[in-house]
Design an enzyme around this catalytic site. Structure first.
Site, PDB file in Angstrom:
ATOM      1  N   THR A   1       0.816  -1.210   0.000  1.00 47.60           N
ATOM      2  CA  THR A   1       0.000   0.000   0.000  1.00 47.60           C
ATOM      3  C   THR A   1       0.851   1.263   0.000  1.00 47.60           C
ATOM      4  OG1 THR A   1      -1.492   1.247   1.456  1.00 47.60           O
ATOM      5  CG2 THR A   1      -0.100  -0.345   2.522  1.00 47.60           C
ATOM      6  N   ASP A   2       0.243   2.370  -0.432  1.00 51.04           N
ATOM      7  CA  ASP A   2       0.932   3.668  -0.356  1.00 51.04           C
ATOM      8  C   ASP A   2       1.082   4.139   1.088  1.00 51.04           C
ATOM      9  OD1 ASP A   2      -1.747   4.298   0.135  1.00 51.04           O
ATOM     10  OD2 ASP A   2      -1.954   5.716  -1.518  1.00 51.04           O
ATOM     11  N   GLU A   3       0.282   3.552   2.004  1.00 47.03           N
ATOM     12  CA  GLU A   3       0.283   4.066   3.380  1.00 47.03           C
ATOM     13  C   GLU A   3       1.612   3.848   4.090  1.00 47.03           C
ATOM     14  OE1 GLU A   3      -3.128   3.557   5.760  1.00 47.03           O
ATOM     15  OE2 GLU A   3      -4.505   3.651   4.063  1.00 47.03           O
TER      16      GLU A   3
ATOM     17  N   TYR B   1      -1.858  -0.389  11.097  1.00 47.00           N
ATOM     18  CA  TYR B   1      -2.010  -1.096   9.809  1.00 47.00           C
ATOM     19  C   TYR B   1      -0.804  -0.821   8.911  1.00 47.00           C
ATOM     20  CZ  TYR B   1      -3.337  -1.570   4.896  1.00 47.00           C
ATOM     21  OH  TYR B   1      -3.327  -1.874   3.558  1.00 47.00           O
TER      22      TYR B   1
ATOM     23  N   LYS C   1       2.104  -3.380   7.473  1.00 44.93           N
ATOM     24  CA  LYS C   1       2.368  -3.586   6.039  1.00 44.93           C
ATOM     25  C   LYS C   1       3.834  -3.235   5.731  1.00 44.93           C
ATOM     26  CE  LYS C   1      -0.113  -4.596   3.145  1.00 44.93           C
ATOM     27  NZ  LYS C   1      -0.512  -5.932   2.615  1.00 44.93           N
TER      28      LYS C   1
HETATM   29  P1  NAD Z   1      -9.931  -7.276   2.315  1.00 49.14           P
HETATM   30  O1  NAD Z   1      -9.979  -7.062   3.786  1.00 49.14           O
HETATM   31  O2  NAD Z   1     -11.162  -7.048   1.504  1.00 49.14           O
HETATM   32  O3  NAD Z   1      -9.430  -8.769   1.990  1.00 49.14           O
HETATM   33  C1  NAD Z   1      -8.450  -9.422   2.743  1.00 49.14           C
HETATM   34  C2  NAD Z   1      -8.639 -10.925   2.505  1.00 49.14           C
HETATM   35  O4  NAD Z   1      -7.581 -11.615   3.204  1.00 49.14           O
HETATM   36  C3  NAD Z   1      -9.948 -11.468   3.060  1.00 49.14           C
HETATM   37  O5  NAD Z   1     -10.544 -12.335   2.125  1.00 49.14           O
HETATM   38  C4  NAD Z   1      -9.538 -12.246   4.316  1.00 49.14           C
HETATM   39  O6  NAD Z   1     -10.387 -13.335   4.621  1.00 49.14           O
HETATM   40  C5  NAD Z   1      -8.147 -12.709   3.924  1.00 49.14           C
HETATM   41  N1  NAD Z   1      -7.268 -12.977   5.084  1.00 49.14           N
HETATM   42  C6  NAD Z   1      -7.088 -12.191   6.178  1.00 49.14           C
HETATM   43  N2  NAD Z   1      -6.207 -12.770   7.015  1.00 49.14           N
HETATM   44  C7  NAD Z   1      -5.815 -13.936   6.428  1.00 49.14           C
HETATM   45  C8  NAD Z   1      -4.909 -14.963   6.795  1.00 49.14           C
HETATM   46  N3  NAD Z   1      -4.241 -14.913   7.961  1.00 49.14           N
HETATM   47  N4  NAD Z   1      -4.742 -16.009   5.960  1.00 49.14           N
HETATM   48  C9  NAD Z   1      -5.433 -16.084   4.779  1.00 49.14           C
HETATM   49  N5  NAD Z   1      -6.315 -15.133   4.396  1.00 49.14           N
HETATM   50  C10 NAD Z   1      -6.506 -14.075   5.210  1.00 49.14           C
HETATM   51  O7  NAD Z   1      -8.736  -6.370   1.813  1.00 49.14           O
HETATM   52  P2  NAD Z   1      -8.452  -5.745   0.376  1.00 49.14           P
HETATM   53  O8  NAD Z   1      -8.903  -4.342   0.384  1.00 49.14           O
HETATM   54  O9  NAD Z   1      -8.911  -6.678  -0.653  1.00 49.14           O
HETATM   55  O10 NAD Z   1      -6.846  -5.716   0.425  1.00 49.14           O
HETATM   56  C11 NAD Z   1      -6.091  -6.792  -0.098  1.00 49.14           C
HETATM   57  C12 NAD Z   1      -4.604  -6.446  -0.019  1.00 49.14           C
HETATM   58  O11 NAD Z   1      -4.361  -5.247  -0.755  1.00 49.14           O
HETATM   59  C13 NAD Z   1      -4.112  -6.153   1.406  1.00 49.14           C
HETATM   60  O12 NAD Z   1      -2.829  -6.677   1.539  1.00 49.14           O
HETATM   61  C14 NAD Z   1      -4.070  -4.638   1.481  1.00 49.14           C
HETATM   62  O13 NAD Z   1      -3.091  -4.209   2.401  1.00 49.14           O
HETATM   63  C15 NAD Z   1      -3.705  -4.286   0.067  1.00 49.14           C
HETATM   64  N6  NAD Z   1      -4.130  -2.971  -0.428  1.00 49.14           N
HETATM   65  C16 NAD Z   1      -5.420  -2.567  -0.298  1.00 49.14           C
HETATM   66  C17 NAD Z   1      -5.822  -1.336  -0.832  1.00 49.14           C
HETATM   67  C18 NAD Z   1      -7.248  -0.873  -0.742  1.00 49.14           C
HETATM   68  O14 NAD Z   1      -7.536   0.276  -1.093  1.00 49.14           O
HETATM   69  N7  NAD Z   1      -8.194  -1.664  -0.302  1.00 49.14           N
HETATM   70  C19 NAD Z   1      -4.884  -0.530  -1.471  1.00 49.14           C
HETATM   71  C20 NAD Z   1      -3.555  -0.961  -1.557  1.00 49.14           C
HETATM   72  C21 NAD Z   1      -3.205  -2.197  -1.047  1.00 49.14           C
HETATM   73  O1  DAU Z   2      -4.218   3.925   0.556  1.00 48.76           O
HETATM   74  C1  DAU Z   2      -4.398   2.542   0.449  1.00 48.76           C
HETATM   75  C2  DAU Z   2      -5.216   2.080   1.623  1.00 48.76           C
HETATM   76  O2  DAU Z   2      -6.547   2.546   1.379  1.00 48.76           O
HETATM   77  C3  DAU Z   2      -5.202   0.577   1.820  1.00 48.76           C
HETATM   78  O3  DAU Z   2      -3.899   0.179   2.139  1.00 48.76           O
HETATM   79  C4  DAU Z   2      -6.159   0.172   2.947  1.00 48.76           C
HETATM   80  O4  DAU Z   2      -6.233  -1.241   3.038  1.00 48.76           O
HETATM   81  C5  DAU Z   2      -7.539   0.720   2.611  1.00 48.76           C
HETATM   82  O5  DAU Z   2      -8.419   0.445   3.691  1.00 48.76           O
HETATM   83  C6  DAU Z   2      -7.479   2.225   2.377  1.00 48.76           C
HETATM   84  O6  DAU Z   2      -7.146   2.937   3.583  1.00 48.76           O
HETATM   85  P1  DAU Z   2      -7.877   4.313   3.973  1.00 48.76           P
HETATM   86  O7  DAU Z   2      -7.789   4.508   5.431  1.00 48.76           O
HETATM   87  O8  DAU Z   2      -7.429   5.423   3.108  1.00 48.76           O
HETATM   88  O9  DAU Z   2      -9.386   3.923   3.500  1.00 48.76           O
HETATM   89  P2  DAU Z   2     -10.814   4.166   4.195  1.00 48.76           P
HETATM   90  O10 DAU Z   2     -11.849   3.774   3.197  1.00 48.76           O
HETATM   91  O11 DAU Z   2     -10.898   3.606   5.555  1.00 48.76           O
HETATM   92  O12 DAU Z   2     -10.843   5.761   4.328  1.00 48.76           O
HETATM   93  C7  DAU Z   2     -10.678   6.605   3.207  1.00 48.76           C
HETATM   94  C8  DAU Z   2     -10.660   8.041   3.722  1.00 48.76           C
HETATM   95  O13 DAU Z   2     -11.967   8.360   4.209  1.00 48.76           O
HETATM   96  C9  DAU Z   2      -9.709   8.267   4.895  1.00 48.76           C
HETATM   97  O14 DAU Z   2      -9.147   9.565   4.789  1.00 48.76           O
HETATM   98  C10 DAU Z   2     -10.606   8.191   6.122  1.00 48.76           C
HETATM   99  C11 DAU Z   2     -11.936   8.714   5.610  1.00 48.76           C
HETATM  100  N1  DAU Z   2     -13.143   8.129   6.234  1.00 48.76           N
HETATM  101  C12 DAU Z   2     -13.234   6.769   6.308  1.00 48.76           C
HETATM  102  C13 DAU Z   2     -14.347   6.187   6.886  1.00 48.76           C
HETATM  103  C14 DAU Z   2     -14.453   4.677   7.000  1.00 48.76           C
HETATM  104  C15 DAU Z   2     -14.155   8.957   6.675  1.00 48.76           C
HETATM  105  O15 DAU Z   2     -14.064  10.208   6.574  1.00 48.76           O
HETATM  106  N2  DAU Z   2     -15.253   8.377   7.236  1.00 48.76           N
HETATM  107  C16 DAU Z   2     -15.397   7.025   7.385  1.00 48.76           C
HETATM  108  O16 DAU Z   2     -16.424   6.574   7.942  1.00 48.76           O
END
Ligand code: NAD
Ligand code: DAU
Length: 354
Positions: A134-136, A160, A164
């Protein structure tokens, strides 16, 4: 199963999109997923009856199981999506993030290394371990600072992001120390179908449909860079195909928006698609107590993946967001089914005191 991919976390939001794209490309897939609260077999329902897809419920930290799957299916690539993924949950329960993201990834790496060492030379040369990050991990940018590059030092701010970052370092270390052919991708915020409604965009849609408040943390001016999940998965496929082992690749949408603008855009789409007699959805927006340590802004410099691998996003944020909102409107059953008692408990825990 010939030259399959082992995809961990493949029942989650991004992992399931990647499993579906990989199967559409013809490559056989073994999906390993623990099915935590965000893992959902309904995300893979369209693969029912597909002989080239195997689903296994299990933990990436279960070395016996992972070693067995590697021995049995002999994948040419392992793609690790499995993670605890929600920042707000990491603030309340950091240990869960260390268990899966740090210890789980390390256990997975050890199994993959043993398997890779057992391969013939040609198979070893072709094998890849791709870790999805992730970018975070780069921390937070001010309004005018340049976007993160692959050389930006890691400075994670949430538990988190710290977990990562730790996993990324371990992946890199397995390349430097043991020569494991790893690839790392660091991506910005994804949006699209099948995202668990704890994350901003599906939470807004779900609350709006219930005429519940739309919670915006702090001033709503925090900025995220949004990328459609299909574009993220296409980038991962491209990195797998042509990326240089040991390298990391930034992936982003060049679509920076502040959270208030995202909320207003979702509301405007809902006003058109599902108008409500009580008035515009934006009337439901409420500013609530900020997330502790809330990163101000993320932005990705994607020059490397664009220049070296020729990847570009296909979806624009405006049309991608409209399609996404429509998906949630047309898939009310999916949205309803993921709202278990545990989900409602989470809403109570995270939002009641704000
Ligand atoms: P998500 O929470 O929707 O999915 C995570 C999946 O991993 C789920 O299906 C869960 O059951 C599985 N899981 C959790 N713990 C596990 C374990 N110990 N063993 C096997 N499976 C397990 O998350 P997502 O948004 O799909 O993110 C997927 C990946 O992408 C993560 O690594 C996250 O850090 C990364 N990522 C997410 C975003 C985003 O915006 N959502 C952006 C950049 C990177
Ligand atoms: O940047 C990549 C990341 O994006 C991934 O690594 C994470 O897995 C993914 O969850 C996401 O993280 P964020 O914290 O940016 O996503 P989230 O959807 O939780 O929040 C997006 C923005 O919105 C953040 O600035 C917080 C804000 N927010 C979020 C929630 C849930 C609100 O203002 N209100 C809310 O209720």
């Amino acid at each position: 199963m010939n030259s399959c991919h082992l995809i961990t976390g493949g029942a989650g939001f991004i992992g399931s999109c990647h499993v579906l794209q990989t199967r559409a490309s013809g490559t056989p897939v073994v999906t390993l997923d623990k099915l935590t609260y965000s893992g959902n077999l309904a995300n893979l329902a369209s693969l029912a009856g597909d002989a080239d897809h195997v689903f296994v419920q299990g933990d990436i930290g279960n070395s016996e199981l992972v070693a067995h799957l590697l021995r049995t299916h002999r994948p040419s690539a392992v793609i690790n999506f499995a993670a605890e993924s929600h920042v707000d949950r990491s603030i309340l329960d950091p240990e869960a993030f260390v268990r899966t993201n740090v210890l789980g990834t390390t256990a997975l790496l050890r199994c993959v290394l043993a398997y890779w060492r057992s391969l013939k030379e040609e198979e070893q040369r072709r094998f890849r371990f791709l870790h999805v990050s992730t970018d975070e991990v780069f921390g937070s940018l001010g309004p005018e600072e340049p976007a993160f590059t692959e050389h930006t030092p890691y400075a994670p701010n949430s538990p988190y992001a710290a977990s990562k970052a730790a996993s990324d370092h371990l992946v890199r270390a397995f390349h430097e120390t043991y020569g494991l052919p790893v690839l790392l991708t660091n991506c910005s915020n994804n949006y699209g179908p099948r995202q668990f409604p704890e994350k901003l965009i599906p939470l807004l849609v779900r609350n709006a449909l219930d005429r519940a408040p739309l919670p915006i943390y702090g001033t709503g001016q925090n900025v995220r860079d949004w990328l459609h999940v299909e574009d993220h998965c296409a980038a991962i496929a491209r990195v797998l195909e042509a990326g240089t082992p040991g390298r990391s690749y930034n992936i982003g949408g060049r679509a920076e928006r502040n959270n208030l603008d995202v909320a207003r855009a979702v509301c405007a789409i809902l006003d058109e698609e599902r108008p409500h007699a009580d008035g515009p959805y934006a009337d439901l927006i409420r500013f609530v107590t900020d997330r502790p340590g809330h990163d101000w802004r993320y932005a990705m410099n994607c020059d490397r993946i664009e220049r070296e691998l020729g990847w570009r996003p296909r979806h624009s944020f405006d049309s991608g967001l409209r399609d996404t909102v429509r998906w949630y409107l047309n898939n009310g059953d999916w949205l309803e089914a993921v709202q278990s008692g545990a989900y409602r408990q989470w809403l109570e825990t995270n939002y009641a005191g704000r």
